[in-house]
Design a protein around this motif. Structure first.
Motif, PDB file in Angstrom:
ATOM      1  N   ILE A   1       0.784  -1.477  -0.138  1.00 24.83           N
ATOM      2  CA  ILE A   1      -0.123   0.231   0.000  1.00 24.83           C
ATOM      3  C   ILE A   1       0.994   1.217   0.678  1.00 24.83           C
ATOM      4  N   SER A   2       0.717   2.148  -0.808  1.00 25.94           N
ATOM      5  CA  SER A   2       1.744   2.789  -1.146  1.00 25.94           C
ATOM      6  C   SER A   2       1.020   4.599  -2.170  1.00 25.94           C
ATOM      7  N   CYS A   3       1.576   5.286  -2.052  1.00 25.63           N
ATOM      8  CA  CYS A   3       1.226   6.615  -2.837  1.00 25.63           C
ATOM      9  C   CYS A   3       2.178   6.426  -4.385  1.00 25.63           C
ATOM     10  N   ARG A   4       1.658   7.293  -5.167  1.00 24.37           N
ATOM     11  CA  ARG A   4       1.990   6.825  -6.687  1.00 24.37           C
ATOM     12  C   ARG A   4       3.522   7.239  -6.924  1.00 24.37           C
ATOM     13  N   ALA A   5       3.761   8.226  -6.038  1.00 31.09           N
ATOM     14  CA  ALA A   5       5.150   9.250  -5.792  1.00 31.09           C
ATOM     15  C   ALA A   5       6.076   7.706  -5.185  1.00 31.09           C
ATOM     16  N   CYS A   6       5.889   7.041  -4.676  1.00 33.69           N
ATOM     17  CA  CYS A   6       7.058   5.897  -3.533  1.00 33.69           C
ATOM     18  C   CYS A   6       7.155   5.437  -5.008  1.00 33.69           C
ATOM     19  N   ALA A   7       6.108   4.720  -5.162  1.00 30.40           N
ATOM     20  CA  ALA A   7       5.916   3.749  -6.272  1.00 30.40           C
ATOM     21  C   ALA A   7       6.488   4.337  -7.592  1.00 30.40           C
ATOM     22  N   ALA A   8       6.157   5.242  -7.969  1.00 33.14           N
ATOM     23  CA  ALA A   8       7.308   5.450  -9.366  1.00 33.14           C
ATOM     24  C   ALA A   8       8.289   5.983  -8.857  1.00 33.14           C
ATOM     25  N   PHE A   9       9.133   6.329  -7.859  1.00 30.98           N
ATOM     26  CA  PHE A   9      10.712   6.330  -7.298  1.00 30.98           C
ATOM     27  C   PHE A   9      10.882   5.083  -7.016  1.00 30.98           C
ATOM     28  N   PHE A  10      10.218   4.442  -6.988  1.00 30.72           N
ATOM     29  CA  PHE A  10      10.300   2.341  -6.758  1.00 30.72           C
ATOM     30  C   PHE A  10      11.335   2.516  -8.306  1.00 30.72           C
ATOM     31  N   ARG A  11       9.840   2.352  -8.829  1.00 33.11           N
ATOM     32  CA  ARG A  11      10.258   1.743 -10.501  1.00 33.11           C
ATOM     33  C   ARG A  11      11.643   3.046 -10.576  1.00 33.11           C
ATOM     34  N   ARG A  12      11.305   3.429 -11.049  1.00 31.31           N
ATOM     35  CA  ARG A  12      12.577   4.176 -11.523  1.00 31.31           C
ATOM     36  C   ARG A  12      13.350   4.374 -10.972  1.00 31.31           C
ATOM     37  N   SER A  13      14.034   4.045  -9.378  1.00 29.27           N
ATOM     38  CA  SER A  13      15.119   3.040  -9.201  1.00 29.27           C
ATOM     39  C   SER A  13      15.233   2.613  -9.580  1.00 29.27           C
ATOM     40  N   LEU A  14      14.834   1.243 -10.045  1.00 31.11           N
ATOM     41  CA  LEU A  14      15.257   0.014 -10.395  1.00 31.11           C
ATOM     42  C   LEU A  14      15.527   0.508 -11.856  1.00 31.11           C
ATOM     43  N   GLU A  15      14.574   0.829 -12.291  1.00 29.64           N
ATOM     44  CA  GLU A  15      14.155   0.614 -14.669  1.00 29.64           C
ATOM     45  C   GLU A  15      16.141   1.383 -14.937  1.00 29.64           C
ATOM     46  N   ALA A  16      16.436   2.477 -13.986  1.00 22.84           N
ATOM     47  CA  ALA A  16      17.229   3.716 -14.668  1.00 22.84           C
ATOM     48  C   ALA A  16      18.747   2.951 -14.022  1.00 22.84           C
ATOM     49  N   SER A  17      18.881   1.993 -12.695  1.00 19.86           N
ATOM     50  CA  SER A  17      20.107   1.452 -12.246  1.00 19.86           C
ATOM     51  C   SER A  17      20.187   2.066 -11.676  1.00 19.86           C
ATOM     52  N   HIS A  18      19.843   3.084 -10.675  1.00 21.07           N
ATOM     53  CA  HIS A  18      20.400   4.369  -9.265  1.00 21.07           C
ATOM     54  C   HIS A  18      20.952   3.351  -7.797  1.00 21.07           C
ATOM     55  N   LEU A  19      22.378   3.900  -7.849  1.00 18.94           N
ATOM     56  CA  LEU A  19      22.896   3.824  -6.877  1.00 18.94           C
ATOM     57  C   LEU A  19      23.421   4.218  -5.790  1.00 18.94           C
ATOM     58  N   TYR A  20      22.236   4.369  -5.389  1.00 18.83           N
ATOM     59  CA  TYR A  20      22.382   6.086  -4.360  1.00 18.83           C
ATOM     60  C   TYR A  20      23.880   5.829  -2.534  1.00 18.83           C
TER      61      TYR A  20
END
Length: 109
Positions: free
Chosen positions: A26-45
């Motif tokens: 259960i999440s907001c759209r912002a966190c869902a989009a952040f999670f998806r973008r983080s993986l698809e763009a191979s972000h290493l934070y």
């Protein structure tokens, strides 16, 4: 008379109003989009404050991406398709197995 809000109405990552279940949480759209973008763009934070325990609530002034991504994983977000096709080196770079993700890429089965 308004119905009382429950914890089901809030994002498990940041506490904002949820918009349903995204990536099995259960999440907001912002966190869902952040999670998806983080993986698809191979972000290493990296943690902004180096303590790996930053506030990622909706009221935090500056969200630490590292801590937000870690919280996404900790609350149970799972990515069902790493979206990287047959590029093994890209999947290794985002550490699908380390993040306890559930990839569907044929090279990871």
């Amino acid at each position: 008379m308004a119905l009382p809000t429950t914890s089901v109405d809030t994002c498990l990552v940041c506490g904002a109003a949820s918009h349903g279940v995204h990536f099995r949480v259960i999440s907001c759209r912002a966190c869902a989009a952040f999670f998806r973008r983080s993986l698809e763009a191979s972000h290493l934070y990296k943690c902004r404050r180096l303590n790996k325990n930053c506030d990622v609530s909706k009221n935090a002034k500056h969200n630490c991406r590292y801590c937000r991504f870690q919280k996404c994983k900790r609350v149970g977000m799972r990515y069902q398709d790493c979206g990287l096709g047959q590029h093994q080196e890209q999947c290794d770079q985002i550490n699908c197995e380390q993040y306890s993700l559930v990839p569907i890429c044929s090279h990871l089965r």
